[in-house]
Design an enzyme around this catalytic site. Sequence first.
Site, PDB file in Angstrom:
ATOM      1  N   LYS A  53      50.133  49.402  45.918  1.00 31.45           N
ATOM      2  CA  LYS A  53      50.592  49.908  44.762  1.00 31.45           C
ATOM      3  C   LYS A  53      50.759  51.131  45.586  1.00 31.45           C
ATOM      4  O   LYS A  53      51.312  52.577  44.615  1.00 31.45           O
ATOM      5  CB  LYS A  53      49.471  49.217  43.685  1.00 31.45           C
ATOM      6  CG  LYS A  53      50.189  48.106  43.144  1.00 31.45           C
ATOM      7  CD  LYS A  53      49.361  47.802  42.505  1.00 31.45           C
ATOM      8  CE  LYS A  53      49.580  46.430  42.265  1.00 31.45           C
ATOM      9  NZ  LYS A  53      48.202  45.321  41.701  1.00 31.45           N
ATOM     10  N   GLN A  97      43.249  47.058  37.904  1.00 32.08           N
ATOM     11  CA  GLN A  97      43.776  45.787  38.909  1.00 32.08           C
ATOM     12  C   GLN A  97      42.873  45.013  38.775  1.00 32.08           C
ATOM     13  O   GLN A  97      41.739  44.718  37.967  1.00 32.08           O
ATOM     14  CB  GLN A  97      43.078  46.362  40.477  1.00 32.08           C
ATOM     15  CG  GLN A  97      43.316  45.136  41.143  1.00 32.08           C
ATOM     16  CD  GLN A  97      44.700  44.923  41.772  1.00 32.08           C
ATOM     17  OE1 GLN A  97      46.209  45.581  41.906  1.00 32.08           O
ATOM     18  NE2 GLN A  97      45.447  43.448  42.236  1.00 32.08           N
ATOM     19  N   ASP A 120      51.720  47.061  33.393  1.00 30.31           N
ATOM     20  CA  ASP A 120      51.424  45.473  33.954  1.00 30.31           C
ATOM     21  C   ASP A 120      52.236  45.246  32.701  1.00 30.31           C
ATOM     22  O   ASP A 120      52.511  43.549  32.882  1.00 30.31           O
ATOM     23  CB  ASP A 120      50.056  45.347  34.002  1.00 30.31           C
ATOM     24  CG  ASP A 120      49.729  45.096  35.623  1.00 30.31           C
ATOM     25  OD1 ASP A 120      50.597  45.223  36.355  1.00 30.31           O
ATOM     26  OD2 ASP A 120      48.486  45.928  35.964  1.00 30.31           O
TER      27      ASP A 120
END
Length: 281
Positions: A53, A97, A120
């Site tokens: 990422k 995460q 997200d």
Amino acid sequence: MSYQIIDGKAVSGQIKEECRIKAEEYRKKGTEITLAVVQVGNDPASDVYVRNKKRACEECGIRSLSYELPEETGEEQLLELIGKLNADKTVNGILVQLPLPDQIDEKKVIQAIDTKKDVDGFHPVNAGALCTGEKGFVPCTPAGIIQLLKRSSVEIAGKECVVIGRSNIVGKPTALLLLAENGTVTVCHSKTADLKEVARRADILVAAVGKPKFITADYVKEGAVVIDVGIHRNENGKLCGDVDFDSVAPKCSAITPVPGGVGPMTIAMLMSNCIGSVDVE
Ligand code: NAD
């Protein structure tokens, strides 16, 4: 039957390039797009995802801020950091995460993220927006699946779409997006009575089962488009998906490979969400 390989690497490359151009435009106007990446502990799989990422951010000219917290971090401590990032006007996107260590309630953390920075798309407000067709952040893997289909000129409207899997991260949002594109959508799961029979109806079959090579040729209609979301590593370290590619591909009109299909799209759509986060008021 000759089949088309849907090239997720190429499509994700196009999307990242579009993001790079937009990030550059914002920079010229004085805004440096910034993603805060928060990781708790050292799960090896998470290490790889976080590294990828950050690398994608570099490619796209998006600034990434790294917060690496120890495994024993408490929930309050993490929530405090989220609060700070929410308040920081220079931060456009916040990514925590997953999975988080057991002492931390993942739901609480997701719900603490400012919905306008939830790149997200996991916050219930954004999940609700997807459900009702409002503007909001869409989870990256499902958004990537739709982009793969559209950019490969696969028509969704009016098609029988079968999604195998009903997780909040993949199956459910994918089904909602296909519905928004006017597909006729069926969602299957572990309690579906006759999975093969339902899967064989699909013009577009999305496999998000989480079981290596589970979908064999007898689940697939001749000429179907097959999207394989699964990622598994076999005993030799080789990657494979939820679809048994060798037996299924000859039956398809188009199919995504693993690796090089849905996987690279997830990160590209994260970049796209970061760019989008600048416009959210
Ligand atoms: P999950 O385990 O949360 O969900 C799996 C779903 O499959 C469940 O809804 C379950 O009901 C269904 N299922 C399980 N066994 C079944 C069976 N025998 N018959 C029918 N349905 C069954 O998994 P997930 O998070 O949705 O991920 C699915 C897969 O996609 C995994 O392999 C995961 O690694 C992969 N994944 C890939 C990406 C990517 O970027 N490519 C992103 C997220 C997840």
